[in-house]
Design an enzyme around this catalytic site. Sequence first.
Site, PDB file in Angstrom:
ATOM      1  N   ASP A  34       1.285  -1.133  -0.352  1.00 17.74           N
ATOM      2  CA  ASP A  34      -0.051  -0.284   0.326  1.00 17.74           C
ATOM      3  C   ASP A  34       0.871   1.539   0.274  1.00 17.74           C
ATOM      4  OD1 ASP A  34      -1.856   1.865   0.706  1.00 17.74           O
ATOM      5  OD2 ASP A  34      -3.235   0.632   1.254  1.00 17.74           O
ATOM      6  N   GLU A  86      -0.758  -8.423   1.896  1.00 23.81           N
ATOM      7  CA  GLU A  86      -0.760  -6.967   1.939  1.00 23.81           C
ATOM      8  C   GLU A  86       0.559  -6.552   2.854  1.00 23.81           C
ATOM      9  OE1 GLU A  86      -3.658  -3.997   3.300  1.00 23.81           O
ATOM     10  OE2 GLU A  86      -3.163  -2.432   2.466  1.00 23.81           O
ATOM     11  N   THR A  94      -8.228  -2.104   1.917  1.00 19.62           N
ATOM     12  CA  THR A  94      -7.767  -3.032   0.430  1.00 19.62           C
ATOM     13  C   THR A  94      -7.564  -4.676   1.021  1.00 19.62           C
ATOM     14  OG1 THR A  94      -5.426  -1.793   0.840  1.00 19.62           O
ATOM     15  CG2 THR A  94      -4.842  -3.871  -0.158  1.00 19.62           C
ATOM     16  N   ASP A 133      -0.850   0.021  -4.727  1.00 17.36           N
ATOM     17  CA  ASP A 133      -2.613   0.996  -5.195  1.00 17.36           C
ATOM     18  C   ASP A 133      -2.465   1.796  -5.581  1.00 17.36           C
ATOM     19  OD1 ASP A 133      -1.735   1.715  -2.702  1.00 17.36           O
ATOM     20  OD2 ASP A 133      -3.478   1.033  -1.886  1.00 17.36           O
ATOM     21  N   SER A 139      -7.628   3.903  -1.262  1.00 15.49           N
ATOM     22  CA  SER A 139      -7.010   2.355  -1.119  1.00 15.49           C
ATOM     23  C   SER A 139      -8.685   1.550  -1.751  1.00 15.49           C
ATOM     24  CB  SER A 139      -6.497   2.006  -0.059  1.00 15.49           C
ATOM     25  OG  SER A 139      -5.634   2.901  -0.135  1.00 15.49           O
TER      26      SER A 139
HETATM   27 MG    MG Z   1      -3.990  -0.725   2.543  1.00 21.21          MG
HETATM   28 ZN    ZN Z   2      -3.350   5.626   1.760  1.00 26.80          ZN
END
Ligand code: MG
Ligand code: ZN
Length: 350
Positions: free
Chosen positions: A36, A243, A130, A290, A77
């Site tokens: 992320d 993630e 996410t 992302d 996200s």
């Molecule tokens: Mg995330």
């Molecule tokens: Zn963020």
Amino acid sequence: MNINSIFKSCLLLQLIFINYSWSQNKSPNIILMIGDGMGLTQISSGMYANGNSTALEEFQYIGLSKTNSSNSLVTDSAASGTAMATGVKTLNKVLGIDSKNVSKKSILEICQDKGYRTGLIATSSIVHATPASFYAKEISRYNYENIAFQFSNHSVDLFVGGGSKYFTARKDKKNLLKEMLDYDLVRSIREFEKSNASKIGFFTYFDEPPSIINGRSPNLDRITTIAINKLSSKDSPFFIMIEGSQIDWGGHGNDSNMVISEFKDFNSAIKVALEFAKSDKNTLVVVTADHETGGMSLNGGKINRVFNTFNTKGHTATMVPVFSYGLNSNLFKGIYENTEIFEKLKKTIE
Ligand code: MG
Ligand code: ZN
């Protein structure tokens, strides 16, 4: 050779043939890894800070993904998670629903329909945007208790993440964990490793997990090793999304040390996935982000001691890299919309 032994050897040959064609036809495993907020500067800084080395250097193909959402150049996200998980551009903050209000099946759910075993791992809470993009259909990513309710009714086989409070300390007084009877809900990494249950959940923290700097444990590579072991021990193929959630939080905090330590944690898990794919030979690994966070730049320093500045506390709209290894990895070269990641993954399982 008598008739009986000829018959027996024919049978044996047939079995070998069936076994061979079956293993050739087995659908590929997919390991999708999302850092992320992990733009090119986060990767570059993490790499130099890590003795000029990252597992990403071993990937076979590299692409670039356009991250804009349906209503903004700068995505969040939820919208970008939804784009990668379901193949549609939607509004910022929306999970699993397109801009015309239609709920979309995620790649994880499509894999389930095809008999895959599935997993979700995050270093945030499991209801954060996410991971939630892969199972929730929710107009706002911030409706955490609704998202937890949807998760408790979902059938992901294995999950690891924080945020048990959204299941147990709710406004509606329900304890969702008591309704998740089909899961072995383990309380430690040791229990996680030992469990032989077909569905396993591991809540790492009551709230959002702390950063690596503030002592988060276990490390993502340990979790990833155990999870891949478990998912690959069955006959069916698997899909897992892993993630590195907090690279983004380091970006929001304009905190270079946090970005780098979270990148290193994520990088160690990438190494695990890559080694598995190398030996398995029927696995696709895709590592991407992302969006970028912080408008981070790498202004100087030296190996193991980099110097960064930031120009926003929010996200930016620059394209993010996509690294791929293994089966169908060639599909991921070039420049494309983030929704194409869904299409390419779908093509891989078909
Ligand atoms: Mg995330
Ligand atoms: Zn963020």
